[in-house]
Design a protein around this motif. Structure first.
Motif, PDB file in Angstrom:
ATOM      1  N   CYS A   1       0.835  -1.161  -0.218  1.00  0.00           N
ATOM      2  CA  CYS A   1      -0.115   0.204   0.158  1.00  0.00           C
ATOM      3  C   CYS A   1       0.475   1.139   0.219  1.00  0.00           C
ATOM      4  CB  CYS A   1      -0.939   0.037   1.485  1.00  0.00           C
ATOM      5  SG  CYS A   1      -2.067  -0.865   1.078  1.00  0.00           S
TER       6      CYS A   1
ATOM      7  N   ASN B   1       2.752   2.005  -3.410  1.00  0.00           N
ATOM      8  CA  ASN B   1       1.529   2.588  -4.220  1.00  0.00           C
ATOM      9  C   ASN B   1       0.676   3.252  -4.475  1.00  0.00           C
ATOM     10  OD1 ASN B   1       1.540  -0.315  -5.741  1.00  0.00           O
ATOM     11  ND2 ASN B   1      -0.582  -1.008  -4.698  1.00  0.00           N
ATOM     12  N   CYS B   2       1.385   4.629  -2.308  1.00  0.00           N
ATOM     13  CA  CYS B   2       1.013   5.570  -2.436  1.00  0.00           C
ATOM     14  C   CYS B   2       1.597   6.403  -1.816  1.00  0.00           C
ATOM     15  CB  CYS B   2      -0.553   5.099  -1.341  1.00  0.00           C
ATOM     16  SG  CYS B   2      -1.965   4.587  -1.799  1.00  0.00           S
TER      17      CYS B   2
ATOM     18  N   MET C   1      -2.665   8.524   2.300  1.00  0.00           N
ATOM     19  CA  MET C   1      -3.362   8.266   1.565  1.00  0.00           C
ATOM     20  C   MET C   1      -2.915   5.993   1.246  1.00  0.00           C
ATOM     21  SD  MET C   1      -1.526  10.674  -1.366  1.00  0.00           S
ATOM     22  CE  MET C   1      -2.368   9.694  -2.777  1.00  0.00           C
ATOM     23  N   ALA C   2      -1.975   5.214   1.872  1.00  0.00           N
ATOM     24  CA  ALA C   2      -2.130   4.423   2.052  1.00  0.00           C
ATOM     25  C   ALA C   2      -3.151   3.098   2.665  1.00  0.00           C
ATOM     26  CB  ALA C   2      -0.589   4.154   3.034  1.00  0.00           C
TER      27      ALA C   2
ATOM     28  N   HIS D   1      -6.396   3.499   0.673  1.00  0.00           N
ATOM     29  CA  HIS D   1      -6.431   2.805  -0.177  1.00  0.00           C
ATOM     30  C   HIS D   1      -6.460   1.074   0.618  1.00  0.00           C
ATOM     31  CE1 HIS D   1      -5.228   0.736  -4.068  1.00  0.00           C
ATOM     32  NE2 HIS D   1      -3.898  -0.034  -3.617  1.00  0.00           N
TER      33      HIS D   1
END
Length: 340
Positions: free
Chosen positions: A30, A33-34, A40-41, A44
């Motif tokens: 996560c 990806n962020c 934000m993670a 997500h």
């Protein structure tokens, strides 16, 4: 995977795992990806919770065994081979940033089903970490908040921990828990929600209590969770141990003394007495002597008999220079002698 990350990234992985109660693999996925933005993670992760939770896997027993060896067989410990002793335990808790005197230290012992204080066997350590699905200090550290929350919110878990503490705290040769050990564990277990505990602790200190039996230990929890702070629902005829009966008597006596002293401090008060339903004096101050107790009880009864339809609670007698007020509540009568 963690050993390839920078220190700042490792800290973000710990934060993410603590916030989401997820595993290391999901955290790194996560965050990567962020762009390593923790907020934000987390968003997500929760938007795709089912997918990331499916990434959960069992802990690696080889890693757990390696971790055990870090703390076992400490040179200063004399607990036999293949065990974590007091010094190894202290190092283990320090690495977890856990205070050895805190509730969390007790929760860890409970989760690992430790039989002896300040010690872990290899089986206890391995089985406990496998059950929690953690195989590193970082993962266990991230798991701790959820363990504490479980105990705080789930009454069954709390009761299991409470019952465990009694057996954990005493040695095999002891039938009772030494009072200093009982108080140490109660201090860990009873937070601000258990409002009667501080008074009970003071009572035990005044009483010079030596130890706590298993029956007393179990019923103290029932007492703390069911009896109101003012003790109004305490049933003295119930199956409470003598220790709790004595505590309630002591607390009610102190409350009564406070009421009497406050009444004596009122302007013009010359005397105060408290009488039970049998006309026996409980506490008296000033001009109202114990021999007046029976008369006060009779006075309330006579006044009530004059008008049975009225629930009479206060009677006043006026003399040339003073007034006697008798106030009846439940089984007690309070007499106050005042100047006019």
């Amino acid at each position: 995977m963690m050993n390839k990350l920078k220190s700042g990234q490792k800290e973000k992985v710990r934060q993410f795992m603590q916030f989401t109660n997820s595993n290391e693999r999901a955290a790194i996925t996560c965050l990567t990806n962020c762009n390593w933005n923790v907020e934000m993670a987390c968003d997500h992760f929760f938007q795709n919770a089912n997918y990331f939770m499916s990434m959960e896997k069992t802990a690696d027993t080889h890693k757990i065994d390696a971790l055990f060896r870090v703390y076992a067989n400490h040179a200063s410990d004399d607990v036999g081979p293949g065990r974590i002793g007091p010094n190894g335990m202290l190092q283990f808790l320090n690495d977890l940033r856990v205070d050895p005197t805190s509730r969390m230290a007790l929760i860890l012992a409970w989760k690992l089903k430790a039989e002896t204080q300040c010690e872990f066997s290899e089986d206890e350590f391995r089985d406990g970490l496998m059950t929690m699905k953690v195989d590193s200090i970082e993962k266990l550290q991230a798991k701790l908040p959820s363990l504490n929350e479980e105990v705080a919110k789930d009454i069954k878990s709390f009761r299991d921990l409470y019952a465990y503490a009694f057996n954990f705290g005493r040695s095999c040769s002891q039938r009772t828990l030494p009072i200093e050990v009982a108080l140490a564990y109660w201090d860990m277990l009873f937070d601000e929600r258990y409002v009667l505990y501080p008074h009970f602790k003071s009572f035990l200190d005044e009483k010079k209590q030596k130890g706590i039996s298993k029956d007393q230990w179990n019923l103290v929890l029932d007492f703390m969770t069911t009896v109101k702070p003012d003790l109004s629902n305490y049933d003295s005829e119930g199956a409470w141990p003598v220790l709790l009966d004595e505590y309630v008597d002591s607390k009610m006596e102190k409350q009564l003394e406070m009421v009497i002293d406050n009444a004596m401090n009122l302007d013009g008060t010359k005397g105060v007495i408290c009488v039970d339903a049998q006309g026996l004096p409980l506490i008296h101050r000033g001009t109202l002597e114990p021999q007046s107790a029976a008369a006060l009880t009779q006075l309330s009864s006579i006044a009530a008999a004059i008008d049975p339809s009225t629930r009479l609670e206060t009677v006043s007698l006026h003399y040339s220079k003073s007034t006697l007020i008798v106030h009846k509540k439940d089984s007690l009568s309070l007499g106050i002698h005042k100047n006019q």
